[in-house]
Design a protein around this motif. Structure first.
Motif, short mmCIF file in Angstrom:
data_model
loop_
_atom_site.label_atom_id
_atom_site.label_comp_id
_atom_site.label_asym_id
_atom_site.label_seq_id
_atom_site.Cartn_x
_atom_site.Cartn_y
_atom_site.Cartn_z
N UNK A 196 26.82 -2.59 -7.61
CA UNK A 196 26.35 -1.77 -8.73
C UNK A 196 26.61 -0.28 -8.54
N UNK A 197 27.31 0.09 -7.46
CA UNK A 197 27.47 1.52 -7.17
C UNK A 197 28.26 2.23 -8.26
N UNK A 198 29.32 1.62 -8.74
CA UNK A 198 30.14 2.27 -9.77
C UNK A 198 29.33 2.55 -11.02
N UNK A 199 28.57 1.56 -11.49
CA UNK A 199 27.77 1.76 -12.69
C UNK A 199 26.67 2.79 -12.45
N UNK A 200 26.13 2.82 -11.25
CA UNK A 200 25.10 3.81 -10.92
C UNK A 200 25.67 5.22 -10.99
N UNK A 201 26.84 5.42 -10.42
CA UNK A 201 27.45 6.75 -10.40
C UNK A 201 27.95 7.17 -11.78
N UNK A 202 28.23 6.20 -12.64
CA UNK A 202 28.74 6.54 -13.97
C UNK A 202 27.71 7.27 -14.82
N UNK A 203 26.46 7.24 -14.39
CA UNK A 203 25.42 7.91 -15.16
C UNK A 203 25.30 9.40 -14.87
N UNK A 204 26.18 9.93 -14.01
CA UNK A 204 26.08 11.34 -13.64
C UNK A 204 27.36 12.09 -13.99
N UNK A 205 27.20 13.30 -14.49
CA UNK A 205 28.34 14.13 -14.86
C UNK A 205 29.10 14.61 -13.63
N UNK A 206 28.37 14.89 -12.56
CA UNK A 206 28.98 15.41 -11.33
C UNK A 206 28.48 14.61 -10.13
N UNK A 222 36.48 7.74 -4.43
CA UNK A 222 37.49 8.02 -5.44
C UNK A 222 38.52 6.89 -5.50
N UNK A 223 38.89 6.36 -4.34
CA UNK A 223 39.92 5.31 -4.29
C UNK A 223 39.39 3.97 -4.79
N UNK A 224 38.18 3.60 -4.36
CA UNK A 224 37.66 2.27 -4.67
C UNK A 224 37.00 2.20 -6.04
N UNK A 225 36.34 3.29 -6.47
CA UNK A 225 35.55 3.25 -7.69
C UNK A 225 36.13 4.11 -8.81
N UNK A 226 37.15 4.92 -8.50
CA UNK A 226 37.80 5.79 -9.50
C UNK A 226 36.79 6.73 -10.16
N UNK A 227 35.90 7.29 -9.34
CA UNK A 227 34.92 8.25 -9.85
C UNK A 227 35.34 9.66 -9.43
#
Length: 266
Positions: A196-206, A222-227
């Motif tokens: 769930x890490x990608x979805x968790x991080x998607x909630x933040x602008x920075x 950045x490589x694994x989750x493209x954030x």
């Protein structure tokens, strides 16, 4: 980098990190649980600041911990040392010296199922994929990533690992107390990452990643989750000061505010 990507032959392994002296106990249990489930090597990362730290720690009640028993192969009849569990892809565990269960282990590629030495290209591709999939499947049984402090979504999240937990935690507490909604996410599981890490991080602008290196976790994210994670790096031989992290967050928030104002004017 050496822990997550240091093995040759594209053979990933399990990597965890402990956040404090007291946390080493629970982190070691979790490392053992995952290693036994996958029958795979595990690296538990600590660092000098953790090893030189001290803190009060209460001996836990072990009855409160979930057991993770493992079964040993004991019957020679039908024993296939290279057969895999269909769910975990792990192989059976035979205690060395058990009569009738001896087998040879070497560094050459083996044929899927039989364990015979194989030079077949297609088999090598399949075995490489199986080794990677075995580790990836552990994401199904590791806990979902949680937020240590702060909002579930907002303008900025601080993502850390290892002994940066202390200064990040206090900095976030101070910033939230000052009216700035800042979140703190601290990772224990580095390989594989929580599902769930990608979805968790998607909630933040920075996303800001304080690390005592030149930026390793930030590259992994950045490589694994493209954030769009950014690094806050320090390699002076001294740990982060709380003030350093607070200043970096305030500067980042000020920069994003200016960009938003500039965009509205245009």
């Amino acid at each position: 980098f050496q822990a997550v990507w240091g093995r040759n032959g594209d053979a990933p392994l399990i990597v965890l990190a402990t956040r404090s002296a007291a946390d080493c106990f629970d982190a070691a249990i979790e490392a053992t649980r995952l290693s036994l489930r996958a029958m795979a090597p595990v690296i538990l990362l600590t660092d000098g600041y953790t090893q030189n730290a001290s803190e009060p720690w209460q001996l836990p009640d072990l009855s409160r911990y979930d057991a993770f028993p493992t079964a040993f192969a004991t019957e020679p009849e039908g024993f296939q040392p290279f057969a895999r569990d269909p769910d975990t892809l792990a192989r059976a565990w035979a205690v060395p010296g058990t009569p009738g269960l001896a087998h040879r282990i070497g560094g050459l590629e083996r044929a899927d199922g039989s364990g015979a030495v194989s030079y077949d290209a297609d088999n090598h591709q399949r075995m490489t994929d199986l080794r990677a999939e075995k580790i990836a499947r552990l994401a199904d049984v590791i806990p979902d990533q949680t937020i240590e402090a702060g909002p579930a979504q907002g303008r900025i999240a601080l993502v850390g690992w290892g002994s940066t937990y202390g200064p990040i935690s206090r900095a976030v507490s101070n910033l939230n107390g000052a009216g700035l909604n800042v979140a703190h996410i601290h990772l224990r599981h580095l390989s594989p990452l929580p599902r769930n890490l990608a979805s968790l991080l998607s909630g933040f602008e920075n996303i800001l990643v304080p690390e005592m290196n030149n930026g390793q976790l930030v590259r992994l994210l950045r490589a694994e989750l493209l954030v769009p994670a950014e690094g806050l790096n320090k390699v002076s031989g001294k740990p982060f000061l709380i003030e350093e992290i607070e200043t970096a967050v305030r500067e980042k928030l000020a920069q994003t505010k200016l960009k938003a104002v500039g965009g509205s004017i245009q």
